[in-house]
Write a protein that holds these residues in place. Structure first.
Motif, PDB file in Angstrom:
ATOM      1  N   VAL A 325     -19.238  48.786 -30.251  1.00 29.07           N
ATOM      2  CA  VAL A 325     -17.908  49.037 -30.833  1.00 29.07           C
ATOM      3  C   VAL A 325     -17.071  49.862 -29.870  1.00 29.07           C
ATOM      4  N   GLN A 326     -17.690  50.856 -29.248  1.00 31.20           N
ATOM      5  CA  GLN A 326     -16.941  51.714 -28.334  1.00 31.20           C
ATOM      6  C   GLN A 326     -16.429  50.927 -27.135  1.00 31.20           C
ATOM      7  N   VAL A 327     -17.258  50.065 -26.562  1.00 29.03           N
ATOM      8  CA  VAL A 327     -16.823  49.261 -25.419  1.00 29.03           C
ATOM      9  C   VAL A 327     -15.666  48.354 -25.808  1.00 29.03           C
ATOM     10  N   LEU A 328     -15.717  47.795 -27.011  1.00 26.06           N
ATOM     11  CA  LEU A 328     -14.639  46.908 -27.443  1.00 26.06           C
ATOM     12  C   LEU A 328     -13.345  47.693 -27.667  1.00 26.06           C
ATOM     13  N   TYR A 329     -13.446  48.888 -28.219  1.00 25.37           N
ATOM     14  CA  TYR A 329     -12.255  49.742 -28.339  1.00 25.37           C
ATOM     15  C   TYR A 329     -11.695  50.067 -26.954  1.00 25.37           C
ATOM     16  N   GLU A 330     -12.583  50.326 -25.999  1.00 23.38           N
ATOM     17  CA  GLU A 330     -12.116  50.631 -24.647  1.00 23.38           C
ATOM     18  C   GLU A 330     -11.388  49.427 -24.042  1.00 23.38           C
ATOM     19  N   ARG A 331     -11.879  48.242 -24.285  1.00 24.13           N
ATOM     20  CA  ARG A 331     -11.176  47.048 -23.795  1.00 24.13           C
ATOM     21  C   ARG A 331      -9.823  46.898 -24.476  1.00 24.13           C
ATOM     22  N   ALA A 332      -9.742  47.269 -25.746  1.00 26.31           N
ATOM     23  CA  ALA A 332      -8.482  47.115 -26.486  1.00 26.31           C
ATOM     24  C   ALA A 332      -7.432  48.103 -25.990  1.00 26.31           C
ATOM     25  N   VAL A 333      -7.833  49.359 -25.734  1.00 24.63           N
ATOM     26  CA  VAL A 333      -6.836  50.342 -25.314  1.00 24.63           C
ATOM     27  C   VAL A 333      -6.361  50.093 -23.886  1.00 24.63           C
ATOM     28  N   VAL A 334      -7.128  49.357 -23.092  1.00 27.29           N
ATOM     29  CA  VAL A 334      -6.633  48.952 -21.780  1.00 27.29           C
ATOM     30  C   VAL A 334      -5.437  48.019 -21.939  1.00 27.29           C
ATOM     31  N   GLU A 335      -5.511  47.129 -22.922  1.00 25.30           N
ATOM     32  CA  GLU A 335      -4.413  46.188 -23.157  1.00 25.30           C
ATOM     33  C   GLU A 335      -3.266  46.824 -23.937  1.00 25.30           C
ATOM     34  N   PHE A 336      -3.578  47.781 -24.824  1.00 20.15           N
ATOM     35  CA  PHE A 336      -2.543  48.416 -25.656  1.00 20.15           C
ATOM     36  C   PHE A 336      -2.679  49.939 -25.544  1.00 20.15           C
ATOM     37  N   PRO A 337      -2.363  50.497 -24.393  1.00 21.88           N
ATOM     38  CA  PRO A 337      -2.607  51.937 -24.185  1.00 21.88           C
ATOM     39  C   PRO A 337      -1.688  52.853 -24.979  1.00 21.88           C
ATOM     40  N   ILE A 338      -0.503  52.395 -25.391  1.00 19.46           N
ATOM     41  CA  ILE A 338       0.444  53.284 -26.081  1.00 19.46           C
ATOM     42  C   ILE A 338       0.576  52.919 -27.562  1.00 19.46           C
ATOM     43  N   THR A 339      -0.405  52.237 -28.105  1.00 19.88           N
ATOM     44  CA  THR A 339      -0.425  51.947 -29.542  1.00 19.88           C
ATOM     45  C   THR A 339      -1.242  53.042 -30.221  1.00 19.88           C
ATOM     46  N   HIS A 340      -0.549  54.038 -30.784  1.00 19.70           N
ATOM     47  CA  HIS A 340      -1.260  55.223 -31.292  1.00 19.70           C
ATOM     48  C   HIS A 340      -2.137  54.905 -32.493  1.00 19.70           C
ATOM     49  N   ASP A 341      -1.775  53.889 -33.283  1.00 24.10           N
ATOM     50  CA  ASP A 341      -2.630  53.520 -34.420  1.00 24.10           C
ATOM     51  C   ASP A 341      -4.002  53.051 -33.944  1.00 24.10           C
ATOM     52  N   LEU A 342      -4.039  52.372 -32.805  1.00 27.84           N
ATOM     53  CA  LEU A 342      -5.322  51.932 -32.257  1.00 27.84           C
ATOM     54  C   LEU A 342      -6.178  53.126 -31.837  1.00 27.84           C
ATOM     55  N   TRP A 343      -5.541  54.114 -31.211  1.00 19.22           N
ATOM     56  CA  TRP A 343      -6.284  55.321 -30.839  1.00 19.22           C
ATOM     57  C   TRP A 343      -6.767  56.071 -32.081  1.00 19.22           C
ATOM     58  N   LEU A 344      -5.959  56.094 -33.119  1.00 20.58           N
ATOM     59  CA  LEU A 344      -6.389  56.768 -34.353  1.00 20.58           C
ATOM     60  C   LEU A 344      -7.600  56.086 -34.963  1.00 20.58           C
ATOM     61  N   LYS A 345      -7.614  54.755 -34.959  1.00 17.63           N
ATOM     62  CA  LYS A 345      -8.777  54.027 -35.475  1.00 17.63           C
ATOM     63  C   LYS A 345     -10.006  54.293 -34.607  1.00 17.63           C
ATOM     64  N   TYR A 346      -9.796  54.328 -33.319  1.00 14.63           N
ATOM     65  CA  TYR A 346     -10.895  54.560 -32.376  1.00 14.63           C
ATOM     66  C   TYR A 346     -11.518  55.940 -32.610  1.00 14.63           C
ATOM     67  N   THR A 347     -10.692  56.975 -32.643  1.00 14.04           N
ATOM     68  CA  THR A 347     -11.217  58.327 -32.825  1.00 14.04           C
ATOM     69  C   THR A 347     -11.840  58.512 -34.209  1.00 14.04           C
ATOM     70  N   SER A 348     -11.263  57.882 -35.215  1.00 14.91           N
ATOM     71  CA  SER A 348     -11.848  57.984 -36.562  1.00 14.91           C
ATOM     72  C   SER A 348     -13.248  57.381 -36.587  1.00 14.91           C
ATOM     73  N   TYR A 349     -13.423  56.266 -35.914  1.00 14.38           N
ATOM     74  CA  TYR A 349     -14.746  55.649 -35.865  1.00 14.38           C
ATOM     75  C   TYR A 349     -15.747  56.546 -35.140  1.00 14.38           C
ATOM     76  N   LEU A 350     -15.324  57.137 -34.032  1.00 11.71           N
ATOM     77  CA  LEU A 350     -16.229  58.005 -33.281  1.00 11.71           C
ATOM     78  C   LEU A 350     -16.623  59.227 -34.103  1.00 11.71           C
ATOM     79  N   GLU A 351     -15.655  59.818 -34.839  1.00 12.32           N
ATOM     80  CA  GLU A 351     -15.980  60.979 -35.654  1.00 12.32           C
ATOM     81  C   GLU A 351     -16.948  60.626 -36.779  1.00 12.32           C
ATOM     82  N   LYS A 352     -16.880  59.398 -37.250  1.00  9.80           N
ATOM     83  CA  LYS A 352     -17.773  58.980 -38.327  1.00  9.80           C
ATOM     84  C   LYS A 352     -19.173  58.682 -37.810  1.00  9.80           C
ATOM     85  N   CYS A 353     -19.273  58.097 -36.624  1.00  9.63           N
ATOM     86  CA  CYS A 353     -20.567  57.631 -36.134  1.00  9.63           C
ATOM     87  C   CYS A 353     -21.205  58.539 -35.089  1.00  9.63           C
ATOM     88  N   LEU A 354     -20.384  59.311 -34.374  1.00  9.99           N
ATOM     89  CA  LEU A 354     -20.917  60.159 -33.299  1.00  9.99           C
ATOM     90  C   LEU A 354     -20.523  61.608 -33.535  1.00  9.99           C
TER      91      LEU A 354
END
Length: 870
Positions: A325-354
């Motif tokens: 999941v983390q690698v796929l989020y990293e691929r997504a933020v490369v394509e959409f680096p300034i989409t803050h909702d994507l970063w919020l989803k990414y960090t929320s997932y990390l806080e839940k799982c890691l």
């Protein structure tokens, strides 16, 4: 490190020498011993020099312009990119390095920009110090985004320039294997490009194996097992070329003398666990290949691509593998680096799982560098730092960065939430024995003051009606600092700046009541009950005072409150009724204006249609249509529609709107349907609404009544602000009766008024009253301009017209006053009135006196008859 300018100068010198050698050789070979050709060559060189000079001048001007613009606004991403490209073309190495460093401190650089930077610096390596500097650049670039090409170049740099790795000594082998393992941990799960890391790692181990042929068999087998382990690990990872990896592994094992696969099973000879992992990976590939196709690089970076990434991420989250999941989020933020909702989803997932992982803080740091305007990311980063036990200095630094990052948040509520996040962290650390309580209390108060000053300075119109800041501040003063005087000071400061806000007084009183300070609360009620509050705040506060005295006061206290609030409530309610009446009259005028405008529009369209002969011919050629008539006999029920053929309607005249609709193919709502919908036969008139009440609030209140049909909240046409009254339509009397029972119900702190709507009566009264007032004003103005005889003639004319109309209220005649005013004659009082206009009392035929009706004026003949009879 060698200087780029020196190399370029050397290259230019060698080019000049080559050109000189070439020209001499040409002359010796007989290519040009001609003076004309020499002159042409000289003129051509001169032209090229002039051209180069012009280009250099334009480049310098462009550089100066970009430098000036970036000095004024350093947060322009595109200008940074243009500046770097211009410096790179011009060969200004020192300026180029400074420009890249400056941009990297403000923005994260894209993978392509990092690759370009590292490649430029790698070409200039001349010592091990240069290698270390370039390696540091690579590591910085790899922290910004996931980039397989950058990883490959980094590994190649180490293989060719790191002295220990080049010599393949034990230290170098250990170092290189550590680098490869780090690359695998970061990028090996990349479905499309992760195989490049695996292939490079295998090749490195194979090269070592070839170099170690003279080693003892035991040491040599260790290298063989390293290669075998890499192959088997790769076979368990889903990738786009997993089948090719299997064939390469089978070929390599055959060279080692091990046969894998037979006619019945391609995986025969593999350990059971390796075969099972490979089969599972193949199944995973089958599920992911369609999704990989949807996010391929050829796809445009739009909302559809983002949604495809999110769908892919959802699939990986179901598998429960955080690394994938983390690698796929990293691929997504490369394509959409300034989409803050994507970063919020990414960090929320990390806080839940890691939970507790340092990866979370690094991702938050990168997210804020990409989206510094997102207050949610800043606040959540501060919370993540607090969870990881970060120090107060680090937290304060991040908070200040958020306030002064150069990217303003969108709303004052976002700044307020950031301040509250900071206050929360300070408050939570107060109970700890390891901190200085006085120091933290001082920091709390400074933060509150900073928040108040910041919001009042940059958002002067913002009002915190929820009192999140001040109620929190006051509560901490009396609960943590045990300082009730300071707590009251907070409320007094708020009242001084927002005394007309009801919530401020209620919050202040609530604090005193909760602390048992009833005398102070009573004093506050006595201070504020006469204040003018927004909406129905005065009424709410007076009722709150009475309720307070019921619960806590003596009989004398209650009597005093009742004595003070009764006239105030009467005054407020009278004013409210006047405002409701004014709003109702205004709404009636607006409705009439809209109706007139619609009729005027239809008439205009009809006139335009009649002026177009071509359209008239088209209308004549049209086949007769069937026409609908809507019966309005049963108001409040569904309209009854009769279908009548055009032949039956030939002798009947169509009204203008219907004709326009038929000729222009415009669908016009039948008049009867409008009457049915807005007949107000089963309509409730709701007034005294709070300013913040909207349609949803009214629906939630009246939805408990059956047969609810429509809610019409009246709003100002220009501003859209609620006019604080509405109409609620029902299908029948049962629904309306249920609605009337909601009278005096509280809605958002305001007691609403619910009455049956009867516009027919109120409109007649208002129309008659308005006619009286208009005519009186007109006659007054005429009287100031005309003579007394003209006034009398006008009065007689107006009076006769009012009598002849047979509708509306009769208007009493007016008497001219010498000061220009008019005295209206009505009722029995007729003294001090000119005899020609007075209405004397007469006698009935039976000898009984009776008052002559004011609306039946007597002529001279009538008076003769009356006097003769007398």
């Amino acid at each position: 490190m060698a200087q780029l300018e020196d190399e370029e100068m050397k290259a230019a010198t060698s080019d000049e020498e080559e050109r000189a050698d070439g020209s001499d050789g040409g002359r010796e070979a007989g290519y040009g011993d001609n003076n004309d050709e020499d002159n042409d060559t000289t003129s051509s060189s001169s032209s090229e020099y002039d051209l180069l000079s012009d280009e250099e001048g334009e480049t310098e001007a462009a550089i100066h312009k970009l430098e000036t613009s970036l000095t004024q606004n350093p947060y322009n991403f595109q200008e940074h990119v243009e500046y770097i490209q211009t410096l790179r073309k011009s060969g200004m190495l020192e300026k180029l390095r400074a420009a890249r460093e400056k941009m990297s401190t403000i923005f994260p650089l894209s993978p392509d920009m990092w690759k370009e930077w590292t490649s430029d610096e790698a070409r200039l390596i001349s010592s091990q110090e240069d290698v270390a500097a370039v390696c540091q650049l690579f590591e910085r670039g790899l922290q910004d985004y996931l980039s397989i090409p950058l990883w490959i170049e980094y590994l190649e740099l180490k293989l060719h320039h790191d002295q220990d790795i080049v010599e393949s000594n034990d230290e170098g082998v250990t170092k290189m294997r550590g680098l490869y393992e780090g690359a695998l941990a970061s990028a090996s799960l990349h479905f499309l490009e992760g195989t490049k890391i695996w292939a490079s790692y295998r090749q490195y181990e194979l090269n070592l194996l070839n170099l170690k042929q003279d080693l003892p068999e035991e040491l040599r087998m260790k290298h063989v097992n390293c290669v075998r382990s890499i192959f088997r690990r790769q076979l368990s990872v889903p990738s786009c070329d997993i089948n090719t990896t299997l064939r390469d592994y089978i070929d390599w094992e055959s060279k080692q003398g091990i046969q894998i696969g037979d006619d019945s099973d391609d995986l025969a000879g593999l350990p059971a666990n390796v075969a099972a992992s490979y089969r599972k990976a193949v199944q995973m590939c089958a599920l992911r290949e369609p999704l990989e196709e949807k996010i391929s690089k050829e796809k445009p970076k739009d909302a559809e691509l983002l949604q495809n990434f999110l769908s892919y991420i959802a699939l990986e989250e179901e598998t429960g593998d955080p690394a994938r999941v983390q690698v796929l989020y990293e691929r997504a933020v490369v394509e959409f680096p300034i989409t803050h909702d994507l970063w919020l989803k990414y960090t929320s997932y990390l806080e839940k799982c890691l939970k507790g992982s340092p990866i979370i803080l690094s991702v938050y740091t990168r997210a804020i560098r990409n989206c510094p305007w997102s207050q949610a990311l800043w606040s959540r980063r501060m919370l993540a730092m607090e969870r990881s036990n970060a120090g107060e200095t680090a937290l304060a630094e991040v908070f200040e960065q958020a306030l002064h990052s150069g990217f303003a948040f969108s709303t004052p509520e976002e700044y307020l939430d950031l301040f509250l996040t900071r206050v929360d962290g300070l408050r939570r650390r107060l109970p700890s024995k390891q901190v200085d309580k006085l120091s933290y209390l001082g920091s709390l108060r400074e933060t509150y003051k900073q928040a108040d000053e910041f919001l009042s300075t940059y958002f002067p119109t913002f009002v915190d009606r929820s009192l999140k800041l001040h109620s929190y501040w006051a509560r901490l003063e009396y609960s943590v600092a045990n300082d009730i005087v300071a707590a009251r000071g907070v409320w007094e400061y708020l009242i001084k700046s927002s005394g007309s806000m009801l919530e401020a007084w209620k919050g202040y009183i609530s604090m005193e009541v909760s602390l048992g300070n009833l005398a102070e609360a009573r004093a506050l009620y006595r201070r504020c009950y006469t204040r003018k509050f927004e909406g129905n705040g005065s009424e709410v506060l007076c009722e709150a005072w009475l309720q307070f005295e019921r619960e806590y006061g003596s009989l004398e206290d209650y009597d005093y409150a009742l004595l003070k609030t009764t006239p105030r409530l009467a005054e407020v309610r009278k004013l409210q009724q006047m405002q409701d009446a004014k709003s109702l009259a205004s709404a009636s005028r607006e409705s009439k204006e809209v109706t007139n405008k619609s009729a005027k529009t239809i008439t205009t369209v009809l006139g335009q249609k009649r002026q177009d002969p071509h359209d008239i011919e088209t209308i004549k050629e049209r086949k007769p249509r069937k026409k609908q008539k809507v019966s309005t006999a049963n108001v409040g029920k569904e309209p009854i529609v009769h279908i009548v053929s055009a032949d039956m309607e030939e002798d009947k005249t169509e009204d203008a709107p219907a004709a326009v609709a038929r000729n222009m193919d415009i669908q016009v709502k039948p008049e009867s349907e409008d009457k049915h919908w807005y007949s107000d036969q089963c309509t409730a008139f709701v007034s005294r609404l709070a300013p913040e009440v909207n349609e949803d609030d009214l629906y939630n209140l009246f939805s408990q009544c059956k047969y609810l049909r429509e809610i019409r909240l009246m709003r100002d046409r220009k501003t859209g602000v609620s006019r604080r009254f509405a109409y609620v339509d029902f299908d029948n009397e049962e629904g309306l009766s249920a609605a009337l029972k909601l009278n005096e119900q509280k809605l958002k702190g305001s007691k609403i008024k619910v009455l049956r709507s009867d516009p027919a009566v109120s409109s007649k009264k208002s129309v008659s009253n308005s006619k009286d007032q208009i005519q009186a004003r007109e006659e007054k103005n005429d009287g100031m301009r005309n003579s007394g005889g003209e006034i009398a003639q006008k009065q007689s004319s107006n009076y006769g017209q009012s009598q002849g109309r047979g509708r509306g209220r009769s208007i009493a005649p007016l008497v001219s006053h010498r000061r220009g005013g008019h005295v209206q004659l009505s009722g029995k009082t007729t003294f001090a009135v000119p005899r020609s206009l007075a209405r004397p009392l007469g006698f009935s035929r039976r000898g009984q006196t009776e008052e002559v009706k004011s609306d039946e004026p007597k002529s001279n003949e009538d008076f003769r008859k009356m006097l003769s009879k007398g």
